[in-house]
Write a protein that holds these residues in place. Structure first.
Motif, mmCIF file in Angstrom:
data_model
loop_
_atom_site.group_PDB
_atom_site.id
_atom_site.type_symbol
_atom_site.label_atom_id
_atom_site.label_comp_id
_atom_site.label_asym_id
_atom_site.label_seq_id
_atom_site.Cartn_x
_atom_site.Cartn_y
_atom_site.Cartn_z
ATOM 1 N N ALA A 145 0.952 -1.107 0.010
ATOM 2 C CA ALA A 145 -0.002 -0.008 -0.036
ATOM 3 C C ALA A 145 0.918 1.282 0.139
ATOM 4 O O ALA A 145 1.831 1.413 0.668
ATOM 5 N N GLY A 146 0.370 2.209 -0.759
ATOM 6 C CA GLY A 146 1.337 3.398 -1.031
ATOM 7 C C GLY A 146 2.231 3.363 -2.128
ATOM 8 O O GLY A 146 2.915 4.312 -2.576
ATOM 9 N N GLY A 147 2.275 2.262 -2.873
ATOM 10 C CA GLY A 147 3.460 2.000 -3.821
ATOM 11 C C GLY A 147 2.737 2.386 -5.280
ATOM 12 O O GLY A 147 1.617 2.854 -5.203
ATOM 13 N N GLY A 161 -8.153 -7.220 -23.775
ATOM 14 C CA GLY A 161 -6.993 -7.904 -23.523
ATOM 15 C C GLY A 161 -7.445 -8.974 -22.285
ATOM 16 O O GLY A 161 -8.374 -8.966 -21.875
ATOM 17 N N GLN A 162 -6.220 -10.004 -22.153
ATOM 18 C CA GLN A 162 -6.663 -11.021 -21.132
ATOM 19 C C GLN A 162 -6.492 -10.480 -19.678
ATOM 20 O O GLN A 162 -6.804 -11.083 -18.450
ATOM 21 N N GLY A 163 -5.646 -9.342 -19.419
ATOM 22 C CA GLY A 163 -5.489 -8.677 -18.144
ATOM 23 C C GLY A 163 -4.451 -9.111 -17.336
ATOM 24 O O GLY A 163 -3.601 -10.011 -17.781
ATOM 25 N N THR A 164 -3.880 -7.967 -16.559
ATOM 26 C CA THR A 164 -2.787 -8.442 -15.746
ATOM 27 C C THR A 164 -3.264 -8.335 -14.238
ATOM 28 O O THR A 164 -3.769 -7.165 -13.851
ATOM 29 N N GLN A 165 -2.750 -8.946 -13.373
ATOM 30 C CA GLN A 165 -2.934 -9.094 -11.862
ATOM 31 C C GLN A 165 -2.247 -7.892 -11.080
ATOM 32 O O GLN A 165 -1.178 -7.745 -11.252
ATOM 33 N N VAL A 166 -3.004 -7.215 -10.426
ATOM 34 C CA VAL A 166 -2.527 -6.238 -9.624
ATOM 35 C C VAL A 166 -2.883 -6.675 -7.978
ATOM 36 O O VAL A 166 -4.283 -6.440 -7.922
ATOM 37 N N GLN A 223 -0.184 4.537 -15.153
ATOM 38 C CA GLN A 223 0.600 4.870 -14.107
ATOM 39 C C GLN A 223 -0.243 4.877 -12.825
ATOM 40 O O GLN A 223 -1.209 5.686 -12.930
ATOM 41 N N MET A 224 0.011 4.075 -11.883
ATOM 42 C CA MET A 224 -0.868 4.086 -10.666
ATOM 43 C C MET A 224 -0.021 3.999 -9.479
ATOM 44 O O MET A 224 1.125 3.584 -9.098
ATOM 45 N N ASN A 225 -0.421 5.233 -8.881
ATOM 46 C CA ASN A 225 0.366 5.737 -7.634
ATOM 47 C C ASN A 225 -0.469 5.755 -6.227
ATOM 48 O O ASN A 225 -1.675 5.598 -6.577
ATOM 49 N N SER A 226 0.090 5.870 -5.009
ATOM 50 C CA SER A 226 -0.484 5.733 -3.921
ATOM 51 C C SER A 226 -1.579 4.610 -4.044
ATOM 52 O O SER A 226 -2.697 4.729 -3.436
ATOM 53 N N LEU A 227 -1.157 3.371 -4.301
ATOM 54 C CA LEU A 227 -2.044 2.311 -4.147
ATOM 55 C C LEU A 227 -2.616 1.738 -3.188
ATOM 56 O O LEU A 227 -1.944 1.732 -2.015
ATOM 57 N N GLU A 228 -3.870 1.346 -3.182
ATOM 58 C CA GLU A 228 -4.589 0.790 -1.904
ATOM 59 C C GLU A 228 -4.812 -0.450 -2.158
ATOM 60 O O GLU A 228 -5.131 -1.146 -2.898
ATOM 61 N N PRO A 229 -5.141 -1.158 -0.943
ATOM 62 C CA PRO A 229 -5.730 -2.459 -1.196
ATOM 63 C C PRO A 229 -6.978 -2.609 -1.943
ATOM 64 O O PRO A 229 -7.141 -3.798 -2.475
ATOM 65 N N GLU A 230 -7.813 -1.589 -2.042
ATOM 66 C CA GLU A 230 -9.154 -1.691 -2.638
ATOM 67 C C GLU A 230 -8.687 -1.744 -4.336
ATOM 68 O O GLU A 230 -9.698 -1.892 -4.955
ATOM 69 N N ASP A 231 -7.443 -1.361 -4.497
ATOM 70 C CA ASP A 231 -7.293 -1.502 -6.054
ATOM 71 C C ASP A 231 -6.813 -2.802 -6.583
ATOM 72 O O ASP A 231 -6.505 -2.889 -7.672
ATOM 73 N N ARG A 287 -4.750 9.623 -8.497
ATOM 74 C CA ARG A 287 -3.702 8.720 -8.207
ATOM 75 C C ARG A 287 -3.336 7.861 -9.373
ATOM 76 O O ARG A 287 -2.226 7.722 -9.551
ATOM 77 N N PHE A 288 -4.182 7.864 -10.420
ATOM 78 C CA PHE A 288 -3.750 7.077 -11.691
ATOM 79 C C PHE A 288 -3.686 8.209 -12.572
ATOM 80 O O PHE A 288 -4.437 9.013 -12.755
ATOM 81 N N THR A 289 -2.832 7.777 -13.569
ATOM 82 C CA THR A 289 -2.614 8.627 -15.033
ATOM 83 C C THR A 289 -2.733 7.568 -16.119
ATOM 84 O O THR A 289 -1.917 6.628 -16.160
ATOM 85 N N ILE A 290 -3.478 8.072 -17.131
ATOM 86 C CA ILE A 290 -3.587 7.111 -18.463
ATOM 87 C C ILE A 290 -2.915 8.027 -19.387
ATOM 88 O O ILE A 290 -3.034 9.301 -19.512
#
Length: 129
Positions: A14-16, A120-125, A82-90, A67-70
């Motif tokens: 979290a926060g990463g 696309g098939q997706g990527t896990q975060v 670009q995903m900043n300040s990530l939270e568990p809910e993300d 927090r996010f920028t496309i």
């Protein structure tokens, strides 16, 4: 027809931050509005961010604004999240989506699943607390 391949997902505290990429095939990428969606276990797929074919318009879900920028690089046929300040809910599978190509001047950036034709098939975060 277009193929989309996501990359860049992973496990982060979290926060990463993480930067997702979506590489698209085909010659019409520069005329396609692109979007990022996500789907968490047991939940519906939801809109995260979208960018117009010319990059001039962007839209974000309220939950990720600030927090996010496309962004996109049409020379590389790639869209980024670009995903900043990530939270568990993300935590979710993040999917890239492409709209049918537009050859006019009207800019449309859908925020619903039905606005996009290719996925696309997706990527896990995964964001740990």
């Amino acid at each position: 027809q277009v193929q989309l391949v996501e990359s860049g997902g992973g496990l982060v505290q979290a926060g990463g931050s993480l930067r997702l990429s979506c590489a698209a095939s085909g010659r019409t990428f520069s005329r396609r509005t692109m979007g990022w969606f996500r789907q968490a276990p047991g939940k519906e797929r939801e809109f995260v961010a979208g960018i117009s074919w010319n990059g001039g318009s962007t839209y974000y879900a309220d939950s990720v604004k600030g927090r996010f920028t496309i962004s996109r690089d049409n020379a590389k046929n790639t869209v980024y999240l670009q995903m900043n300040s990530l939270e568990p809910e993300d935590t979710a599978v993040y999917l890239c989506a492409a709209r049918a190509p537009s050859f006019g001047t009207i800019v449309v950036v859908p925020t619903t699943i039905t606005g996009y034709s290719y996925w696309g098939q997706g990527t896990q975060v995964t964001v740990s607390s």
